[in-house]
Design an enzyme around this catalytic site. Structure first.
Site, mmCIF file in Angstrom:
data_model
loop_
_atom_site.group_PDB
_atom_site.id
_atom_site.type_symbol
_atom_site.label_atom_id
_atom_site.label_comp_id
_atom_site.label_asym_id
_atom_site.label_seq_id
_atom_site.Cartn_x
_atom_site.Cartn_y
_atom_site.Cartn_z
ATOM 1 N N LYS A 33 41.271 78.543 46.590
ATOM 2 C CA LYS A 33 42.192 78.316 45.460
ATOM 3 C C LYS A 33 41.974 76.962 44.793
ATOM 4 O O LYS A 33 41.406 76.050 45.405
ATOM 5 C CB LYS A 33 43.621 78.422 45.968
ATOM 6 C CG LYS A 33 43.947 77.347 46.980
ATOM 7 C CD LYS A 33 45.095 77.799 47.859
ATOM 8 C CE LYS A 33 45.643 76.625 48.638
ATOM 9 N NZ LYS A 33 46.475 77.073 49.749
ATOM 10 N N TYR A 246 44.586 43.908 34.557
ATOM 11 C CA TYR A 246 45.906 43.844 33.931
ATOM 12 C C TYR A 246 46.899 43.086 34.810
ATOM 13 O O TYR A 246 46.911 43.262 36.034
ATOM 14 C CB TYR A 246 46.459 45.258 33.708
ATOM 15 C CG TYR A 246 45.727 46.046 32.661
ATOM 16 C CD1 TYR A 246 45.679 45.626 31.333
ATOM 17 C CD2 TYR A 246 45.091 47.238 32.997
ATOM 18 C CE1 TYR A 246 45.005 46.373 30.376
ATOM 19 C CE2 TYR A 246 44.419 47.984 32.037
ATOM 20 C CZ TYR A 246 44.378 47.543 30.723
ATOM 21 O OH TYR A 246 43.718 48.269 29.782
#
Ligand SMILES: *Cc1c(COP(=O)(O)O)cnc(C)c1O
Length: 355
Positions: A33, A246
């Site tokens: 899956k 950042y």
């Protein structure tokens, strides 16, 4: 050439499958899956054909159609429930449904019947007929008998007794069926590794095949299958006190050499790995420094002979060293399955070890 890629070791995948089948002494129904947990359903199944599984497990008709389109002839079982209106399409693709209602069984019978599995719910409350209500389907099953029956464990990795409780309920469900079908299966990876042999003729592993273990106490551990690699795009030397990325959450404690690799949270390399992740360079660990950005991540490679174009390994094996899926997942505060299923398509898949 890709700047970053996911290497899938198909030979290791096949060895994991063989190890599980030998441990369980049962036939495999590998779970494919979600594009084989993100690794690529068609190449994964192409490799698993060598171990001759009984069937493959998928979650949707579309996933089953993809495998049929690739020429797979074995049974393909669709484990997520199918609405009666969609059974005709499932049948046209030659797939096997899992059913759990009179309406579903009758709709399948009206289409001509044949191979199907009874989904029995024993505690997870996700899908299937409640174990104590299976008798309500007896008449429908007499008209259109299933070839298999199964349930799914909610906590097989926990050693908390829940497997025995769920199996007791499953056996009660089997006793309420007009005839017990031959193909019975309950075990996910965690259940398979916890006992040998399996009490059931088939097992349904997913995670273990793809290199995800089920805890330190498990009797068996898989080989790594997934390796996330990225090239160093740039290098720079920074002075003590200078910040990286950042918000400047990391500041160099002394002169440092910083490598930039072109992988970030836009590839599924989680932002939670900022300042805690580690990568490997020729078997040596190097820390991720500063915030992981969408497209780039920085590592402190001070003292190592790293050049632009060299490869860092962010997950998997590099020489003798390994960053395991569980390790990276715990650093990144994500579930291990979600980590590998979340590696984005922007990362090219490179398959090694194919026959
Ligand atoms: C995903 C799934 C499995 C496989 O579980 P793992 O923990 O990955 O081994 C087995 N059965 C069903 C019904 C599933 O949905």
């Amino acid at each position: 050439m890709p700047r970053a890629w996911v290497e899938v070791d198909l030979a290791a995948l096949v060895r994991n499958a063989r190890a599980l089948a030998a441990h369980a002494r049962a036939q495999l129904i590998p779970m494919i899956k979600a594009d084989a947990y993100g690794l690529g359903a068609v190449p994964v199944v192409g490799a698993l054909e060598q171990v001759a599984p009984y069937a493959y497990g998928v979650s949707s008709i579309i996933e089953g159609e993809e495998l049929r389109g690739a020429g797979i002839a074995r049974p393909i079982i669709v484990f997520t429930p199918t609405l009666p209106d969609d059974l005709a399409r499932l049948r046209a693709a030659g797939l096997t449904p899992t059913l759990a209602s009179v309406q579903g069984i009758q709709a399948w019978q009206a289409l001509g019947g044949g191979d199907w599995h009874l989904a029995v719910e024993t505690g997870m409350h996700r899908a299937g007929i409640a174990w104590h209500r299976v008798g309500e389907l007896a008449e429908a099953m007499r008209g259109c008998p299933p070839s298999g029956a199964f349930t799914h464990f909610h906590s097989a990795e926990a050693d908390d007794g829940s497997v025995a409780v769920q199996e007791g309920r499953f056996r009660a469900a089997l006793a309420a069926m007009p005839t017990v079908p031959p193909l019975l299966h309950c075990d996910n990876s965690a259940a398979v590794v916890r006992r040998s042999p399996s009490p059931w003729p088939c097992v349904r592993p997913g995670a273990f095949l793809y290199g995800i273990g089920s805890g330190a106490t498990a009797a068996r551990h898989p080989e790594p299958v997934v390796h996330l690699r990225a090239k160093v795009m740039e290098l720079r030397d920074i002075a003590a006190g200078e910040g990286v990325s950042y918000h400047q959450t990391w500041t160099a404690p002394g002169p440092r050499r910083i490598a930039t690799v072109a992988v970030g949270y836009g590839d599924g390399y989680r932002r939670h790995l900022s300042n805690v992740g580690r990568a490997l360079f020729r078997g040596r660990e190097v820390p991720v420094v500063g915030i992981v950005t969408m497209d780039m991540t920085m590592c402190d490679v001070t003292g190592l002979d790293v050049r632009a174009g060299d490869v860092l390994t962010l997950l998997g094996r590099d020489g003798e060293a390994v960053i395991g899926v569980e390790q990276l997942a715990s650093w990144g505060q994500v579930f291990s399955y979600e980590l590998i299923a979340g590696l984005r398509q922007r990362l090219q898949r490179v398959y090694t070890g194919a026959e």
